[in-house]
Design a protein around this motif. Structure first.
Motif, mmCIF file in Angstrom:
data_model
loop_
_atom_site.group_PDB
_atom_site.id
_atom_site.type_symbol
_atom_site.label_atom_id
_atom_site.label_comp_id
_atom_site.label_asym_id
_atom_site.label_seq_id
_atom_site.Cartn_x
_atom_site.Cartn_y
_atom_site.Cartn_z
ATOM 1 N N GLY A 4 0.844 -1.414 0.101
ATOM 2 C CA GLY A 4 0.342 0.711 -0.039
ATOM 3 C C GLY A 4 0.563 1.441 0.077
ATOM 4 O O GLY A 4 0.373 2.384 -0.112
ATOM 5 N N VAL A 5 1.344 0.891 0.433
ATOM 6 C CA VAL A 5 3.171 2.254 0.140
ATOM 7 C C VAL A 5 3.265 2.511 -1.254
ATOM 8 O O VAL A 5 3.119 2.332 -2.033
ATOM 9 C CB VAL A 5 3.939 1.981 1.054
ATOM 10 C CG1 VAL A 5 5.460 3.160 0.277
ATOM 11 C CG2 VAL A 5 3.883 1.848 1.882
ATOM 12 N N LEU B 2 4.202 -1.639 -8.755
ATOM 13 C CA LEU B 2 4.472 -1.270 -10.011
ATOM 14 C C LEU B 2 5.381 0.141 -9.890
ATOM 15 O O LEU B 2 5.296 1.502 -8.948
ATOM 16 C CB LEU B 2 3.216 -0.145 -9.976
ATOM 17 C CG LEU B 2 2.882 0.797 -10.889
ATOM 18 C CD1 LEU B 2 2.453 -0.723 -11.911
ATOM 19 C CD2 LEU B 2 1.295 1.015 -11.131
ATOM 20 N N ASP B 3 6.450 -0.081 -10.634
ATOM 21 C CA ASP B 3 7.381 1.296 -10.985
ATOM 22 C C ASP B 3 6.981 2.570 -12.261
ATOM 23 O O ASP B 3 6.580 1.844 -13.347
ATOM 24 C CB ASP B 3 8.593 0.712 -11.076
ATOM 25 C CG ASP B 3 9.918 1.509 -10.771
ATOM 26 O OD1 ASP B 3 9.449 2.303 -9.993
ATOM 27 O OD2 ASP B 3 10.458 1.738 -11.376
ATOM 28 N N VAL B 4 6.567 3.629 -11.879
ATOM 29 C CA VAL B 4 5.995 4.689 -12.191
ATOM 30 C C VAL B 4 7.247 5.742 -12.592
ATOM 31 O O VAL B 4 8.078 6.070 -11.390
ATOM 32 C CB VAL B 4 4.650 5.360 -11.772
ATOM 33 C CG1 VAL B 4 4.615 6.106 -12.877
ATOM 34 C CG2 VAL B 4 3.715 4.042 -12.034
ATOM 35 N N SER C 162 3.149 -6.196 -3.071
ATOM 36 C CA SER C 162 2.918 -7.733 -2.432
ATOM 37 C C SER C 162 2.820 -7.462 -0.931
ATOM 38 O O SER C 162 3.040 -5.589 -0.621
ATOM 39 C CB SER C 162 4.518 -8.013 -2.674
ATOM 40 O OG SER C 162 5.955 -6.748 -2.508
ATOM 41 N N GLU C 163 3.481 -7.799 0.139
ATOM 42 C CA GLU C 163 3.091 -8.028 1.548
ATOM 43 C C GLU C 163 4.595 -6.652 1.728
ATOM 44 O O GLU C 163 3.898 -5.753 2.820
ATOM 45 C CB GLU C 163 2.866 -9.372 2.288
ATOM 46 C CG GLU C 163 1.314 -9.869 2.187
ATOM 47 C CD GLU C 163 0.277 -9.061 1.784
ATOM 48 O OE1 GLU C 163 0.880 -8.509 3.793
ATOM 49 O OE2 GLU C 163 0.323 -8.600 1.785
ATOM 50 N N THR C 164 4.885 -6.598 1.575
ATOM 51 C CA THR C 164 6.477 -6.126 1.321
ATOM 52 C C THR C 164 7.190 -6.635 0.210
ATOM 53 O O THR C 164 6.970 -7.187 -0.149
ATOM 54 C CB THR C 164 7.722 -6.417 2.679
ATOM 55 O OG1 THR C 164 7.616 -7.621 2.729
ATOM 56 C CG2 THR C 164 6.435 -6.655 3.744
ATOM 57 N N ALA C 165 8.489 -5.103 0.514
ATOM 58 C CA ALA C 165 9.505 -4.905 -1.110
ATOM 59 C C ALA C 165 10.349 -3.921 -0.833
ATOM 60 O O ALA C 165 9.798 -3.156 -0.133
ATOM 61 C CB ALA C 165 8.701 -3.978 -2.243
ATOM 62 N N ASP D 120 -6.049 -0.473 -4.441
ATOM 63 C CA ASP D 120 -7.690 -0.177 -3.421
ATOM 64 C C ASP D 120 -7.252 1.279 -2.668
ATOM 65 O O ASP D 120 -5.763 1.592 -1.763
ATOM 66 C CB ASP D 120 -7.792 -0.814 -2.456
ATOM 67 C CG ASP D 120 -9.160 0.189 -2.120
ATOM 68 O OD1 ASP D 120 -9.763 1.070 -1.673
ATOM 69 O OD2 ASP D 120 -10.258 -0.980 -2.304
ATOM 70 N N PRO D 121 -7.703 2.170 -3.154
ATOM 71 C CA PRO D 121 -7.481 3.770 -2.513
ATOM 72 C C PRO D 121 -7.666 4.323 -0.879
ATOM 73 O O PRO D 121 -6.792 4.404 -0.010
ATOM 74 C CB PRO D 121 -8.728 4.928 -2.812
ATOM 75 C CG PRO D 121 -9.060 4.464 -4.087
ATOM 76 C CD PRO D 121 -8.861 2.712 -3.779
ATOM 77 N N ALA D 122 -8.342 2.424 -0.492
ATOM 78 C CA ALA D 122 -8.215 2.627 1.397
ATOM 79 C C ALA D 122 -7.076 2.131 2.156
ATOM 80 O O ALA D 122 -6.813 2.316 3.043
ATOM 81 C CB ALA D 122 -9.794 1.751 1.669
ATOM 82 N N GLU D 123 -6.029 1.227 1.332
ATOM 83 C CA GLU D 123 -4.994 0.798 1.566
ATOM 84 C C GLU D 123 -3.761 1.827 1.425
ATOM 85 O O GLU D 123 -2.686 1.322 1.674
ATOM 86 C CB GLU D 123 -4.883 -0.405 0.911
ATOM 87 C CG GLU D 123 -4.884 -0.866 -0.728
ATOM 88 C CD GLU D 123 -4.821 -2.224 -0.578
ATOM 89 O OE1 GLU D 123 -4.008 -3.356 -0.807
ATOM 90 O OE2 GLU D 123 -4.661 -3.271 -2.357
#
Length: 182
Positions: A55-56, A81-83, A124-127, A159-162
């Motif tokens: 979510g970060v 997701l790299d942007v 993912s859960e962490t990265a 999801d915006p909530a996360e």
């Protein structure tokens, strides 16, 4: 290694040649000679690493000239997701962005040249993310664009909530409000 062109000139995805066997795998994450053969001519001087949870969103960040940074981004653990957003005023793709999933599994890297804002979201859960830069951090040259800018309309695949964003990133200007260029 293969170099995959994106819809934006000079922004490329690097796919390493991976050698796998029963012991695991091996690949060259960076080989200056091979990068130069493919027109990637940066002199990287520092490695940066971050660890984040799902979510970060980090970004969109950049440094302006003469301290602009090129970045070679890869993931050591997890998936992001790299942007990258093209901020080169004379570019036909000014204001456009490319998104690519980088993961420990696919081992892809994104080469972000000078003149781009960069950010990522953790899927993912962490990265753990590692990126090389060709210029040291220079606080007075640091700039950014708000991650949820409506003009850029980036789908961070969350999801915006996360979504978790730093206070510093929440006060960044929108794309239409930037007053600097490359």
């Amino acid at each position: 290694m293969t170099i995959e062109k994106t819809a934006i000139e000079d922004l490329v995805i690097i796919n390493p040649t991976v050698f796998e066997d029963s012991r695991g795998y091996f690949f060259e994450a960076y080989n200056q000679a091979k990068f130069h053969e493919n027109g990637i001519n940066y002199k990287f001087i520092q490695d940066n690493q971050s660890f984040s949870k799902r979510g970060v969103i980090r970004g969109l960040h950049l440094q302006i000239n003469p301290f602009a940074q090129a970045k070679l981004v890869r993931v050591l653990e997890g998936e992001i997701l790299d942007v990258a957003v093209d901020l080169r005023k004379n570019s036909p793709t000014y204001g456009q962005h490319v998104s690519v999933v980088l993961s420990a599994e696919n081992k892809k890297q994104l080469m972000v040249p000078h003149g781009f804002a960069h950010g990522f979201s953790v899927l993912s859960e962490t990265a753990s993310v590692l990126y090389k830069v060709d210029q040291l951090y220079h606080k007075e040259s640091e700039r950014g664009i708000r991650y949820d800018d409506p003009t850029l309309a980036i789908d961070w695949q969350l999801d915006p909530a996360e979504v978790i964003v730093s206070e510093k990133d929440l006060v960044l200007p929108g794309f239409k409000d930037i007053d600097w260029e490359f």
